[in-house]
Scaffold this motif. Structure first.
Motif, PDB file in Angstrom:
ATOM      1  N   LEU A   1       0.845  -1.199   0.000  1.00 45.15           N
ATOM      2  CA  LEU A   1       0.000   0.000   0.000  1.00 45.15           C
ATOM      3  C   LEU A   1       0.876   1.243   0.000  1.00 45.15           C
ATOM      4  O   LEU A   1       1.750   1.394   0.854  1.00 45.15           O
ATOM      5  CB  LEU A   1      -0.903   0.024   1.231  1.00 45.15           C
ATOM      6  CG  LEU A   1      -2.175  -0.817   1.204  1.00 45.15           C
ATOM      7  CD1 LEU A   1      -2.891  -0.700   2.543  1.00 45.15           C
ATOM      8  CD2 LEU A   1      -3.092  -0.403   0.071  1.00 45.15           C
ATOM      9  N   PRO A   2       0.684   2.149  -0.939  1.00 47.84           N
ATOM     10  CA  PRO A   2       1.488   3.380  -0.947  1.00 47.84           C
ATOM     11  C   PRO A   2       1.177   4.246   0.260  1.00 47.84           C
ATOM     12  O   PRO A   2       0.042   4.282   0.743  1.00 47.84           O
ATOM     13  CB  PRO A   2       1.077   4.063  -2.256  1.00 47.84           C
ATOM     14  CG  PRO A   2      -0.251   3.488  -2.608  1.00 47.84           C
ATOM     15  CD  PRO A   2      -0.262   2.093  -2.071  1.00 47.84           C
ATOM     16  N   THR A   3       2.183   4.949   0.724  1.00 49.00           N
ATOM     17  CA  THR A   3       2.013   5.820   1.888  1.00 49.00           C
ATOM     18  C   THR A   3       0.936   6.867   1.642  1.00 49.00           C
ATOM     19  O   THR A   3       0.170   7.214   2.541  1.00 49.00           O
ATOM     20  CB  THR A   3       3.342   6.509   2.223  1.00 49.00           C
ATOM     21  OG1 THR A   3       4.330   5.503   2.477  1.00 49.00           O
ATOM     22  CG2 THR A   3       3.212   7.401   3.454  1.00 49.00           C
ATOM     23  N   SER A   4       0.865   7.368   0.413  1.00 48.10           N
ATOM     24  CA  SER A   4      -0.117   8.409   0.092  1.00 48.10           C
ATOM     25  C   SER A   4      -1.540   7.908   0.280  1.00 48.10           C
ATOM     26  O   SER A   4      -2.420   8.644   0.751  1.00 48.10           O
ATOM     27  CB  SER A   4       0.082   8.892  -1.342  1.00 48.10           C
ATOM     28  OG  SER A   4      -0.053   7.804  -2.259  1.00 48.10           O
ATOM     29  N   LEU A   5      -1.799   6.634  -0.073  1.00 46.53           N
ATOM     30  CA  LEU A   5      -3.141   6.075   0.109  1.00 46.53           C
ATOM     31  C   LEU A   5      -3.454   5.932   1.590  1.00 46.53           C
ATOM     32  O   LEU A   5      -4.558   6.261   2.037  1.00 46.53           O
ATOM     33  CB  LEU A   5      -3.237   4.720  -0.587  1.00 46.53           C
ATOM     34  CG  LEU A   5      -4.563   3.959  -0.399  1.00 46.53           C
ATOM     35  CD1 LEU A   5      -5.738   4.779  -0.902  1.00 46.53           C
ATOM     36  CD2 LEU A   5      -4.506   2.610  -1.105  1.00 46.53           C
TER      37      LEU A   5
END
Length: 243
Positions: free
Chosen positions: A198-202
């Motif tokens: 999971l990307p940090t931005s999400l």
């Protein structure tokens, strides 16, 4: 609401408070595995709270009779900290409950009556938001009474401001519970693969949606961060061990 019934989440839960003097745990965490999950929350005064969740039929008689020794056996393959915590637990301190919520209802305001807190949006504890949402209700209801002497109008305005957000959190908590309690090996492996990437931005967007609340009327265009609701829920996404 005669057609509304408690909804069983599919898993049952044990809770207890232990001494934390020797382990001296300082971080909250939740461990997920195909056998279930176990969460740890350090408390004040050298105490710690833990909970353990296992998939089971509703009101299962076997689960209802579980003692600490049964939980030790069930979670014996979890990482080392879990068996240590369970060994330090006592049967007399165990609290057992099935996990239930209410499927989102369409109204909170009924003339001179308004539902708030669990009466309006009882939710599973997977996001740590149950009491937090009741606190938000109280703040926003008080804000409405500043602008409406008529309780019926205040209650309707409260409903309009709260129903979308609380429905979202009820549904999201339900989904997180289902994802956390996956016991199929293939499904768990896929879940773990996705979570690790999971990307940090999400993650930040999800947390922002959970923690940012409009505590005042929309026409004032003032956004306040809901710092009062931040503590309990965040560990579900940020401090997660996956077996």
């Amino acid at each position: 609401m005669p057609n509304t019934e408690p909804r069983y989440a599919g898993f049952t839960c044990w809770r207890a408070v232990n001494d934390n003097i020797h382990l001296n745990l300082t971080e909250t965490s939740e461990t997920w595995g195909t056998a279930g999950r176990l969460g740890i929350v350090p408390l004040a005064d050298h105490k710690m709270y833990w909970f353990a969740c296992i998939n089971a039929p509703q009101n299962d008689t076997e689960m209802k009779q579980y003692k600490v020794a049964d939980l030790q056996n069930h979670f014996k393959d979890f990482h080392e900290l879990i068996p240590i915590i369970l060994r330090q637990s006592k049967d007399e301190n165990l609290i057992w409950n099935n996990i239930i919520d209410l499927k989102p209802i369409g109204r909170y305001a009924f003339g001179n009556i308004v539902f708030i807190g669990d009466a309006a949006h009882a939710m599973t504890p997977n996001l740590g938001q149950c009491a937090c949402q009741a606190i938000e209700d109280a703040i926003i209801l008080a804000d409405e009474f500043k602008n409406n002497a008529d309780a019926k109008i205040a209650f309707m305005q409260f409903e309009q401001r709260r129903i979308k957000r609380t429905h979202y959190i009820v549904n999201m908590s339900w989904i997180v519970g289902k994802v956390a309690q996956v016991e199929n090996g293939t499904g768990a492996s896929f879940r773990n693969f996705v979570f690790r990437r999971l990307p940090t931005s999400l993650n930040e967007r999800l947390l922002k949606k959970l923690y940012e609340v409009d505590f005042q009327r929309h026409d004032r265009e003032i956004q306040l961060s809901a710092t009062a609701t931040e503590g309990a829920g965040q560990f579900v996404i940020q401090a997660l061990y996956i077996l």
